[in-house]
Design an enzyme around this catalytic site. Structure first.
Site, short mmCIF file in Angstrom:
data_model
loop_
_atom_site.label_atom_id
_atom_site.label_comp_id
_atom_site.label_asym_id
_atom_site.label_seq_id
_atom_site.Cartn_x
_atom_site.Cartn_y
_atom_site.Cartn_z
N TYR A 89 14.14 36.74 67.85
CA TYR A 89 13.57 35.42 68.12
C TYR A 89 14.69 34.40 67.98
O TYR A 89 15.01 33.91 66.90
CB TYR A 89 12.43 35.10 67.16
CG TYR A 89 11.24 36.02 67.27
CD1 TYR A 89 11.06 36.85 68.38
CD2 TYR A 89 10.27 36.06 66.28
CE1 TYR A 89 9.98 37.69 68.48
CE2 TYR A 89 9.17 36.90 66.38
CZ TYR A 89 9.04 37.72 67.48
OH TYR A 89 7.95 38.57 67.57
N SER A 103 0.47 36.80 69.74
CA SER A 103 -0.06 35.96 70.83
C SER A 103 -1.59 36.03 70.87
O SER A 103 -2.19 36.24 71.94
CB SER A 103 0.53 36.35 72.19
OG SER A 103 1.86 35.93 72.32
N PRO A 104 -2.26 35.84 69.73
CA PRO A 104 -3.72 35.96 69.72
C PRO A 104 -4.43 34.88 70.53
O PRO A 104 -5.60 35.05 70.88
CB PRO A 104 -4.07 35.86 68.23
CG PRO A 104 -2.96 35.02 67.65
CD PRO A 104 -1.73 35.47 68.41
N LEU A 105 -3.73 33.80 70.81
CA LEU A 105 -4.33 32.70 71.57
C LEU A 105 -3.91 32.72 73.03
O LEU A 105 -4.22 31.81 73.79
CB LEU A 105 -3.96 31.35 70.94
CG LEU A 105 -4.35 31.19 69.47
CD1 LEU A 105 -3.88 29.85 68.93
CD2 LEU A 105 -5.86 31.34 69.28
N GLY A 106 -3.18 33.76 73.42
CA GLY A 106 -2.78 33.89 74.83
C GLY A 106 -1.34 33.60 75.12
O GLY A 106 -0.91 33.69 76.27
N SER A 117 -0.15 29.57 77.55
CA SER A 117 -1.58 29.63 77.87
C SER A 117 -2.50 29.16 76.75
O SER A 117 -3.68 28.89 77.00
CB SER A 117 -1.96 31.08 78.22
OG SER A 117 -1.18 31.58 79.28
N ALA A 118 -1.99 29.07 75.52
CA ALA A 118 -2.86 28.79 74.38
C ALA A 118 -3.64 27.49 74.54
O ALA A 118 -4.82 27.41 74.19
CB ALA A 118 -2.05 28.76 73.09
#
Length: 288
Positions: free
Chosen positions: A54, A209-212, A216-217
């Site tokens: 990262y 990336s649980p929110l997209g 996209s979040a």
């Protein structure tokens, strides 16, 4: 703070994904990043996820790890209460590209570099970041086992792994395997089998990336109508509904939403207080 178990440790049921603080073209200044990490810690977050890869540039490997270490060092609380997970085996290439290197000698080199970046003698949770088609999976996970036995790593995880690879990792690592970290969100649901295996072998599932994802979040509610409509009915954000849905999916899931502003992670944490009905969960599960 509601907690969930990773190995023998209890951590906040929602962690902080630090990647957005080191993404080229999107990263905030260092002061804002540190404020974001401190806000999460002050609110009770005890899991921060990072990786050596990262970084805004291939010339600055470990950027995110050093940022997390700096924030922890300047935090007024007990940094020892925070589990920092990092990863090795994913590489950066010129021009912003990504590569893979799971050779044992590289994984040892990457781990040593992460130890230095984080300023620790042993890493609390170290993930094999991504399977490498050039290196047999058994060989790569064997190297992670060697890192545990060398005392460089306290507990181990695998990331972006399929069910077969999860079982291989379990066989090699035994109880040292405490987590899998895969993508899971309303737009990416194909990790359902890995969630089931995580329950079966009693390890945590960290959803990245649980929110997209960063691009996209913010549009989660408009792209996935059920999440937006249920959020409106509760007077909360679609992001909170999404995280509450994941928490309800399995007691092994620990979402790690990325954030680069204090407001974002604080909003995410409100999902811990959101109770969804069986009918609402059924609708969210169906994607309708």
């Amino acid at each position: 703070m509601i907690t969930r178990r990773i190995g023998s440790r209890q951590v906040s049921a929602i962690g902080l994904g630090a990647m957005p603080m080191s993404t080229a073209g999107h990263m905030p200044d260092e002061a804002q990043s540190i404020r974001t990490i401190h806000a999460a810690l002050d609110a009770g977050v005890t899991l921060i996820d990072t990786a050596d890869a990262y970084t805004p540039s291939h010339t600055d490997v470990g950027h995110n790890e050093r940022l997390v270490a700096k924030a922890l060092a300047s935090w007024s609380g007990d940094a020892g209460s925070v589990l920092v997970s990092t990863k090795g085996g994913h590489t950066r290439t010129p021009g912003g590209g990504w590569g893979r290197d799971s050779r044992p000698e590289y994984l040892f080199q990457a781990c040593d570099r992460s130890l230095k970046a984080l300023g620790v003698d042993s890493i609390g949770l170290y993930f094999h970041h991504r399977p490498d088609p050039q290196v047999p999976y058994e060989v790569a996970i064997g190297a992670i086992k060697d890192l545990v036995e060398a005392g460089k790593v306290q507990t181990a995880g695998v990331s972006n792994a399929n069910p077969e690879q999860l079982r291989i990792a379990r066989e090699i690592l035994g109880d040292d395997l405490v987590a899998v970290q895969n993508e899971f969100s309303p737009k990416f649901r194909t990790s359902e089998p890995e969630i089931d295996v995580a329950e079966e072998i009693d390890i945590a599932f960290l959803s990245w990336s649980p929110l997209g994802g960063m691009g996209s979040a913010a549009e989660l509610g408009s792209r996935h109508a059920a999440f937006g409509e249920i959020a409106a009915a509760h007077g909360v954000s679609p992001q909170q509904v999404c995280l509450a849905w994941q928490l309800a999916r399995s007691p092994r899931i620990v979402p790690i939403p990325g954030a680069s502003r204090p407001e974002s992670i604080l909003d995410s944490l409100k999902a811990l207080d959101l109770e969804l009905s069986a009918d609402e969960l059924a609708r969210l599960n169906s994607g309708s």
